[in-house]
Design an enzyme around this catalytic site. Sequence first.
Site, short mmCIF file in Angstrom:
data_model
loop_
_atom_site.label_atom_id
_atom_site.label_comp_id
_atom_site.label_asym_id
_atom_site.label_seq_id
_atom_site.Cartn_x
_atom_site.Cartn_y
_atom_site.Cartn_z
N HIS A 188 -13.17 3.04 -0.68
CA HIS A 188 -13.20 2.03 0.40
C HIS A 188 -13.85 0.73 -0.06
O HIS A 188 -14.32 -0.06 0.76
CB HIS A 188 -13.95 2.55 1.65
CG HIS A 188 -13.33 3.73 2.30
ND1 HIS A 188 -14.08 4.80 2.74
CD2 HIS A 188 -12.04 4.03 2.58
CE1 HIS A 188 -13.29 5.71 3.27
NE2 HIS A 188 -12.04 5.26 3.18
N ARG A 231 -12.25 16.10 6.57
CA ARG A 231 -13.03 16.41 5.37
C ARG A 231 -14.45 16.81 5.75
O ARG A 231 -15.05 16.22 6.65
CB ARG A 231 -13.07 15.21 4.42
CG ARG A 231 -11.72 14.79 3.90
CD ARG A 231 -11.85 13.58 2.98
NE ARG A 231 -10.55 12.93 2.79
CZ ARG A 231 -10.38 11.62 2.69
NH1 ARG A 231 -11.43 10.82 2.76
NH2 ARG A 231 -9.19 11.12 2.51
N GLU A 263 -8.65 -5.23 4.63
CA GLU A 263 -8.42 -4.95 3.22
C GLU A 263 -7.20 -5.69 2.69
O GLU A 263 -7.18 -6.12 1.54
CB GLU A 263 -8.28 -3.45 3.01
CG GLU A 263 -9.54 -2.67 3.36
CD GLU A 263 -9.30 -1.18 3.48
OE1 GLU A 263 -9.55 -0.47 2.48
OE2 GLU A 263 -8.88 -0.72 4.57
N ARG A 289 -2.54 -2.10 -3.58
CA ARG A 289 -3.73 -1.28 -3.40
C ARG A 289 -3.61 -0.07 -4.33
O ARG A 289 -2.62 0.67 -4.29
CB ARG A 289 -3.85 -0.80 -1.96
CG ARG A 289 -5.11 0.02 -1.72
CD ARG A 289 -4.86 1.18 -0.80
NE ARG A 289 -6.07 2.00 -0.63
CZ ARG A 289 -6.07 3.18 -0.07
NH1 ARG A 289 -4.96 3.71 0.38
NH2 ARG A 289 -7.19 3.86 0.04
N ASN A 309 0.88 -1.18 0.00
CA ASN A 309 0.00 0.00 0.00
C ASN A 309 0.91 1.22 0.00
O ASN A 309 1.48 1.59 1.03
CB ASN A 309 -0.91 -0.01 1.23
CG ASN A 309 -1.90 1.14 1.24
OD1 ASN A 309 -1.82 2.06 0.42
ND2 ASN A 309 -2.84 1.10 2.17
N ILE A 357 -13.23 4.11 13.82
CA ILE A 357 -14.34 4.66 14.60
C ILE A 357 -15.47 3.64 14.71
O ILE A 357 -16.02 3.42 15.79
CB ILE A 357 -14.85 5.97 13.98
CG1 ILE A 357 -13.78 7.05 14.04
CG2 ILE A 357 -16.12 6.45 14.67
CD1 ILE A 357 -14.14 8.34 13.31
#
Length: 408
Positions: free
Chosen positions: A185, A247, A395, A96, A9, A338
């Site tokens: 995602h 964001r 992932e 990725r 990644n 989260i």
Amino acid sequence: MTTAVLVLNCGSSSLKFAVIDPENGSRMVTGLAERVGTPDVAATIKFVGTDGALGAASALKLGAENDHRGVLAAVLEVIESWAQEHSVDLVAVGHRIVHGGEAFAASVILDDTAMAAVRACIPLAPLHNPANIAGVEAAQHVLPDVPHVGVFDTAFHQTMPSYAYRYAVPTEWANEYGVRRYGFHGTSHRYVAARAAQELGRNADPGLRLITAHLGNGSSLAAVRGGRSLDTSMGLTPLEGLVMGTRSGDVDPGVLGYIHDRTGADVSAITDDLNKRSGLLGLSGISNDMRTLDEAADSGDQKAQLAIEVFAYRLAKYIASLTVPLEGLDAVVFTGGIGENSRTVRIATLGHLTHLGLRLDPHANQRCVGGVGGQITVATDEPGTPVALVVPTDEELVIARDAAALTR
């Protein structure tokens, strides 16, 4: 001989890597290089011990070259030596890649044609794809005889119907410049949707209706029916959708012109503020980290409390809206830093969704951190009531398995 996949990644200034057994998901090696391309570049690596657990991180000696190719060469020299010593056969390298545009609806072997298509997507992800490409080129240079596979964040969402991904903008924007919703995602949404179906005993159910919530510094939702993405909250870029760490998520597009008129800032500067100075950080003025905000909110900080309330309210609104493409709801799946660990966010979010039949089990929620405890809500007495699950994402395992499957 044990077979394994090297998963890479590659960010603009970082390189995360792991050697993974694609069959059982075990990590044999993991590591991280930071500040790549600078004189301060540093890397750490962990190896699995005789007890099957990863050991402590140790510093990795790097060469004189501090770019991605130089760092990766040093990493792979150590990994190849370890693999030979432990009879591990690296059968593929899985990469990725953030943006595959409309060109990729699945993972692919990265031949010249595929790489040309990835480069064509650079305008859609100018901060991410160049770094991903640098990682692929560096790895191909060091490991030219091993197949390389690209796994795209956007691919999972290519099953969205046109009425879900089209924006109401001039047609030439869509046709000439690719302006549409792509979503991100996707690797995480795909993994947790499959794990949730397994948890619910509905692996082969084409009618299973899930809303997967990947919540972290970057956050997005996906409406998944029978394992296929029907809609998602992120759009052309990762800026659209939910409130995130830094964001803004959804704002009136007129904000750009208004702030320009008031401050003279150009579109680039305003967009930078929406990406880096907004979200939880902008609301609270304290931090983009939900753990910090939880502590501040518990101490009575009103801005931290507001940031959490806005985050949860907007999340609940989006969850409710995604029941439209699903024509109902069987489960909400929380994942990401989260989603897996913030009890507060789950309480606040599900508190807005009781009209959908979601009822929080406070005892299950309390013990459910990082996926421990599995199902965190219980159905009401009415049959068919949706539940909520916490499923830790993985992932890297998806990338490893895709790479192994394509090169087997």
